[in-house]
Design a protein around this motif. Structure first.
Motif, PDB file in Angstrom:
ATOM      1  N   TYR A 163       0.825  -1.197   0.000  1.00  0.00           N
ATOM      2  CA  TYR A 163       0.000   0.000   0.000  1.00  0.00           C
ATOM      3  C   TYR A 163       0.861   1.250   0.000  1.00  0.00           C
ATOM      4  O   TYR A 163       2.009   1.241   0.441  1.00  0.00           O
ATOM      5  CB  TYR A 163      -0.978   0.018   1.184  1.00  0.00           C
ATOM      6  N   ARG A 164       0.298   2.331  -0.510  1.00  0.00           N
ATOM      7  CA  ARG A 164       0.987   3.618  -0.587  1.00  0.00           C
ATOM      8  C   ARG A 164       0.197   4.628   0.231  1.00  0.00           C
ATOM      9  O   ARG A 164      -1.019   4.711   0.115  1.00  0.00           O
ATOM     10  CB  ARG A 164       1.081   4.076  -2.042  1.00  0.00           C
ATOM     11  N   THR A 165       0.904   5.379   1.050  1.00  0.00           N
ATOM     12  CA  THR A 165       0.304   6.436   1.856  1.00  0.00           C
ATOM     13  C   THR A 165       0.923   7.758   1.420  1.00  0.00           C
ATOM     14  O   THR A 165       2.137   7.932   1.506  1.00  0.00           O
ATOM     15  CB  THR A 165       0.575   6.212   3.360  1.00  0.00           C
ATOM     16  N   ARG A 166       0.069   8.671   0.952  1.00  0.00           N
ATOM     17  CA  ARG A 166       0.555   9.977   0.495  1.00  0.00           C
ATOM     18  C   ARG A 166       0.017  11.074   1.406  1.00  0.00           C
ATOM     19  O   ARG A 166      -1.181  11.151   1.657  1.00  0.00           O
ATOM     20  CB  ARG A 166       0.092  10.248  -0.922  1.00  0.00           C
ATOM     21  N   THR A 167       0.949  11.889   1.887  1.00  0.00           N
ATOM     22  CA  THR A 167       0.588  13.086   2.636  1.00  0.00           C
ATOM     23  C   THR A 167       1.141  14.281   1.866  1.00  0.00           C
ATOM     24  O   THR A 167       1.761  14.108   0.816  1.00  0.00           O
ATOM     25  CB  THR A 167       1.192  13.071   4.061  1.00  0.00           C
ATOM     26  N   ASN A 168       0.964  15.466   2.410  1.00  0.00           N
ATOM     27  CA  ASN A 168       1.521  16.641   1.742  1.00  0.00           C
ATOM     28  C   ASN A 168       3.035  16.743   1.957  1.00  0.00           C
ATOM     29  O   ASN A 168       3.689  17.578   1.347  1.00  0.00           O
ATOM     30  CB  ASN A 168       0.815  17.916   2.208  1.00  0.00           C
ATOM     31  N   LYS A 169       3.603  15.866   2.804  1.00  0.00           N
ATOM     32  CA  LYS A 169       5.037  15.904   3.087  1.00  0.00           C
ATOM     33  C   LYS A 169       5.797  14.679   2.601  1.00  0.00           C
ATOM     34  O   LYS A 169       6.993  14.756   2.336  1.00  0.00           O
ATOM     35  CB  LYS A 169       5.272  16.041   4.591  1.00  0.00           C
ATOM     36  N   ASN A 170       5.119  13.539   2.520  1.00  0.00           N
ATOM     37  CA  ASN A 170       5.805  12.286   2.201  1.00  0.00           C
ATOM     38  C   ASN A 170       4.948  11.362   1.355  1.00  0.00           C
ATOM     39  O   ASN A 170       3.735  11.464   1.332  1.00  0.00           O
ATOM     40  CB  ASN A 170       6.184  11.525   3.482  1.00  0.00           C
ATOM     41  N   ASP A 171       5.635  10.423   0.736  1.00  0.00           N
ATOM     42  CA  ASP A 171       5.007   9.334  -0.004  1.00  0.00           C
ATOM     43  C   ASP A 171       5.647   8.052   0.524  1.00  0.00           C
ATOM     44  O   ASP A 171       6.855   7.835   0.363  1.00  0.00           O
ATOM     45  CB  ASP A 171       5.287   9.504  -1.498  1.00  0.00           C
TER      46      ASP A 171
END
Length: 136
Positions: free
Chosen positions: A69-77
Motif C-alpha cells: 500500500y501507498r500512503t501519500r501526505t503533503n510531506k511524504n510518499d
C-alpha cells in the motif's frame, strides 16, 4: 527499511491477521467493507488528527502472498510492502519493505536527520508486532 523474518505460523494465518487489520481500518475510516476481490486499487482518506490526513491506496493484494500500500501526505510518499512466502504448512517467511520519498528540500533534509533514529524504533515496533502475531 527492509526486514526478512521467518515465522512459525502459516502464510494463511499471517495474511488473515493483516487482512483483518486492513479491513478494520477501511471500515473505521470510510464505513465501507470491500471484499478481498476489491482490495487492489482501493483508495481512501485516513484522518490521523484534526489537521493530518493521508490518501491510502492498496497497490497489490494477493491472498496469502502480498499486501502493498501507498500512503501519500503533503510531506511524504510511503510505500509499504508485505511479501509472504509459505515455507510449510505452519511456517512462512515475510519480507517487509518500507520506502519513503519526501516532498520538498526541507522535508528531505529533516527526514534524513531524523530518519535514522526513527527507523530503529519503527523496525523494533514491527518486530514486536510480528512476534505478537506469531504468539496468537
Amino acid at each position: 527499511m527492509e526486514i526478512y523474518r521467518e515465522l512459525n505460523i502459516s502464510a494463511e494465518q499471517l495474511f488473515a491477521t493483516i487482512t483483518r487489520s486492513v479491513l478494520y481500518d477501511i471500515k473505521t475510516q470510510t464505513g465501507k467493507s470491500p471484499s478481498t476481490d476489491q482490495m487492489t486499487g482501493f483508495e481512501y482518506i485516513k484522518t490521523f488528527s484534526k489537521n493530518s490526513r493521508a490518501n491510502i491506496k492498496i497497490e497489490e493484494f494477493k491472498i496469502n502472498e502480498a499486501y502493498h500500500y501507498r500512503t501519500r501526505t503533503n510531506k511524504n510518499d510511503f510505500l509499504v510492502k508485505y511479501d509472504i512466502l509459505a515455507l510449510s504448512r505452519d511456517k512462512c517467511k515475510i519480507h517487509y519493505t518500507e520506502e519513503i520519498e519526501s516532498i520538498g528540500h526541507m522535508q528531505k533534509l529533516n527526514d534524513a536527520l531524523v530518519g535514522t533514529l526513527l527507523n530503529y524504533f519503527r523496525k523494533k515496533r514491527l518486530m514486536q508486532m510480528l512476534q505478537s502475531i506469531e504468539r496468537t
